[in-house]
Motif scaffolding. Structure first.
Motif, PDB file in Angstrom:
ATOM      1  N   SER A   2       0.825  -1.200   0.000  1.00 51.69           N
ATOM      2  CA  SER A   2       0.000   0.000   0.000  1.00 51.69           C
ATOM      3  C   SER A   2       0.859   1.249   0.000  1.00 51.69           C
ATOM      4  O   SER A   2       2.032   1.233   0.369  1.00 51.69           O
ATOM      5  CB  SER A   2      -0.902   0.013   1.228  1.00 51.69           C
ATOM      6  OG  SER A   2      -0.121   0.211   2.388  1.00 51.69           O
ATOM      7  N   ALA A   3       0.241   2.381  -0.407  1.00 51.29           N
ATOM      8  CA  ALA A   3       0.956   3.661  -0.421  1.00 51.29           C
ATOM      9  C   ALA A   3       1.374   4.075   0.977  1.00 51.29           C
ATOM     10  O   ALA A   3       2.448   4.633   1.191  1.00 51.29           O
ATOM     11  CB  ALA A   3       0.073   4.733  -1.054  1.00 51.29           C
ATOM     12  N   SER A   4       0.513   3.784   1.980  1.00 54.24           N
ATOM     13  CA  SER A   4       0.852   4.174   3.351  1.00 54.24           C
ATOM     14  C   SER A   4       2.049   3.389   3.868  1.00 54.24           C
ATOM     15  O   SER A   4       2.906   3.928   4.561  1.00 54.24           O
ATOM     16  CB  SER A   4      -0.356   3.953   4.270  1.00 54.24           C
ATOM     17  OG  SER A   4      -0.759   2.600   4.247  1.00 54.24           O
ATOM     18  N   GLY A  10       9.777   4.577   3.620  1.00 52.76           N
ATOM     19  CA  GLY A  10      10.605   5.477   2.831  1.00 52.76           C
ATOM     20  C   GLY A  10      10.884   4.906   1.446  1.00 52.76           C
ATOM     21  O   GLY A  10      10.771   3.700   1.204  1.00 52.76           O
ATOM     22  N   LEU A  11      11.241   5.798   0.541  1.00 55.27           N
ATOM     23  CA  LEU A  11      11.531   5.382  -0.831  1.00 55.27           C
ATOM     24  C   LEU A  11      12.851   4.628  -0.869  1.00 55.27           C
ATOM     25  O   LEU A  11      13.865   5.106  -0.372  1.00 55.27           O
ATOM     26  CB  LEU A  11      11.600   6.617  -1.734  1.00 55.27           C
ATOM     27  CG  LEU A  11      11.766   6.324  -3.223  1.00 55.27           C
ATOM     28  CD1 LEU A  11      10.444   5.841  -3.821  1.00 55.27           C
ATOM     29  CD2 LEU A  11      12.238   7.579  -3.953  1.00 55.27           C
ATOM     30  N   THR A 157      13.823  12.889  -6.093  1.00 55.91           N
ATOM     31  CA  THR A 157      12.877  11.971  -5.462  1.00 55.91           C
ATOM     32  C   THR A 157      12.957  12.129  -3.946  1.00 55.91           C
ATOM     33  O   THR A 157      13.718  12.956  -3.435  1.00 55.91           O
ATOM     34  CB  THR A 157      13.192  10.506  -5.825  1.00 55.91           C
ATOM     35  OG1 THR A 157      14.435  10.118  -5.189  1.00 55.91           O
ATOM     36  CG2 THR A 157      13.313  10.304  -7.337  1.00 55.91           C
ATOM     37  N   ASP A 158      12.217  11.294  -3.233  1.00 48.89           N
ATOM     38  CA  ASP A 158      12.255  11.313  -1.772  1.00 48.89           C
ATOM     39  C   ASP A 158      13.296  10.349  -1.207  1.00 48.89           C
ATOM     40  O   ASP A 158      13.325  10.118   0.005  1.00 48.89           O
ATOM     41  CB  ASP A 158      10.879  10.948  -1.208  1.00 48.89           C
ATOM     42  CG  ASP A 158       9.848  12.032  -1.488  1.00 48.89           C
ATOM     43  OD1 ASP A 158      10.213  13.216  -1.481  1.00 48.89           O
ATOM     44  OD2 ASP A 158       8.667  11.691  -1.733  1.00 48.89           O
ATOM     45  N   TYR A 159      14.150   9.808  -2.074  1.00 47.02           N
ATOM     46  CA  TYR A 159      15.195   8.903  -1.585  1.00 47.02           C
ATOM     47  C   TYR A 159      16.203   9.694  -0.755  1.00 47.02           C
ATOM     48  O   TYR A 159      16.697  10.739  -1.175  1.00 47.02           O
ATOM     49  CB  TYR A 159      15.909   8.224  -2.754  1.00 47.02           C
ATOM     50  CG  TYR A 159      17.009   7.291  -2.318  1.00 47.02           C
ATOM     51  CD1 TYR A 159      16.709   6.052  -1.759  1.00 47.02           C
ATOM     52  CD2 TYR A 159      18.345   7.659  -2.454  1.00 47.02           C
ATOM     53  CE1 TYR A 159      17.720   5.199  -1.336  1.00 47.02           C
ATOM     54  CE2 TYR A 159      19.355   6.812  -2.049  1.00 47.02           C
ATOM     55  CZ  TYR A 159      19.040   5.588  -1.477  1.00 47.02           C
ATOM     56  OH  TYR A 159      20.048   4.747  -1.069  1.00 47.02           O
ATOM     57  N   LYS A 160      16.506   9.214   0.421  1.00 48.07           N
ATOM     58  CA  LYS A 160      17.395   9.910   1.353  1.00 48.07           C
ATOM     59  C   LYS A 160      18.849   9.484   1.153  1.00 48.07           C
ATOM     60  O   LYS A 160      19.130   8.292   0.984  1.00 48.07           O
ATOM     61  CB  LYS A 160      16.984   9.643   2.807  1.00 48.07           C
ATOM     62  CG  LYS A 160      15.539  10.035   3.121  1.00 48.07           C
ATOM     63  CD  LYS A 160      15.258  11.498   2.805  1.00 48.07           C
ATOM     64  CE  LYS A 160      13.831  11.868   3.133  1.00 48.07           C
ATOM     65  NZ  LYS A 160      13.513  13.258   2.708  1.00 48.07           N
ATOM     66  N   PRO A 161      19.785  10.440   1.183  1.00 49.99           N
ATOM     67  CA  PRO A 161      21.203  10.105   1.004  1.00 49.99           C
ATOM     68  C   PRO A 161      21.704   9.124   2.053  1.00 49.99           C
ATOM     69  O   PRO A 161      21.409   9.271   3.241  1.00 49.99           O
ATOM     70  CB  PRO A 161      21.900  11.467   1.147  1.00 49.99           C
ATOM     71  CG  PRO A 161      20.849  12.477   0.881  1.00 49.99           C
ATOM     72  CD  PRO A 161      19.567  11.886   1.371  1.00 49.99           C
TER      73      PRO A 161
END
Length: 229
Positions: A2-4, A10-11, A157-161
């Protein structure tokens, strides 16, 4: 999933990659790169010059990236008689600054990507003394093209370093978009050409630009030392 659930965890890189491969320019570069690798292997004729090519490109690419970003992507529309000179890349880049999270605006426009591949092929076949050396150049440049599309896409994107190198890329490009568009022009090579060209200030000393999301808007006031275009 699901999206939630996706939002909670996290991405991931896998999530990002699935979206990345839904767009045409990465496929164009990868197909062209595959053809170039096959051609390079078939030609053979490996010489010491082939080993020099990647290092020469590594030294030059930051300045190529900086120059394209400053003078092509940030091109200010100009009137020539009744004609307005406003290339596709510049128009799309202005849209990208307006909506930096619009994934369709992150990638090189397909027409421009095709033109870049054709130009790289022409350079490889015409300007090098040996076909093999030209194909080595082509392989390295197309690899840079894939890397550029991936890095630029991932930053938006929302990918975190999670690594030091990517954290610098992420930080500098977001400063360019959300702090001041007159600085931090490196995308895959942050801080390299920018330091030489004096467009890598301490972020704490730079005021937020009112036109970071609206390039060349009326009332655009550049900070002292900003690149003049």
């Amino acid at each position: 999933m699901s999206a939630s659930t996706n939002a909670r965890r996290g991405l991931t890189l896998a999530d990002a990659a699935r979206e990345f491969w839904r767009h045409p320019s990465p496929w164009l570069f990868v197909i062209a790169l595959t053809a170039a690798v096959v051609a390079r292997i078939m030609i053979g004729d490996w010489q010491i010059g082939d080993a020099v090519v990647p290092f020469a490109i590594a030294a030059a690419f930051p300045f190529l990236e900086w120059t394209i970003h400053v003078f092509v992507l940030h091109w200010r529309p100009r009137r020539l008689g009744r004609v307005t000179l406003d290339p596709l890349l510049a128009r799309k880049h202005r849209e990208h600054h307006i909506a930096p999270r619009d994934v369709d605006l992150v990638f090189i426009p397909l027409q421009s990507a095709i033109g870049a591949v054709v130009a790289a092929v022409a350079i490889a076949l015409v300007l090098f003394p040996r076909t093999g050396m030209g194909l080595t150049f082509l392989v390295v440049m197309l690899t840079c093209g894939v890397a550029y599309e991936w890095c630029h896409y991932l930053v938006h994107t929302d990918y975190k370093p999670k690594t030091v190198v990517y954290r610098v890329i992420w930080r500098d490009h977001r400063l360019h978009h959300f702090k001041n568009e007159h600085y931090w022009f490196g995308v895959t090579t942050p801080g390299t050409a920018d330091r030489v060209m004096r467009t890598y200030p301490d972020p704490a000393t730079m005021p937020a630009s009112p036109t970071a999301k609206n390039l060349h808007a009326m009332g655009d006031t550049k900070s002292a030392g900003a690149v003049r275009r």
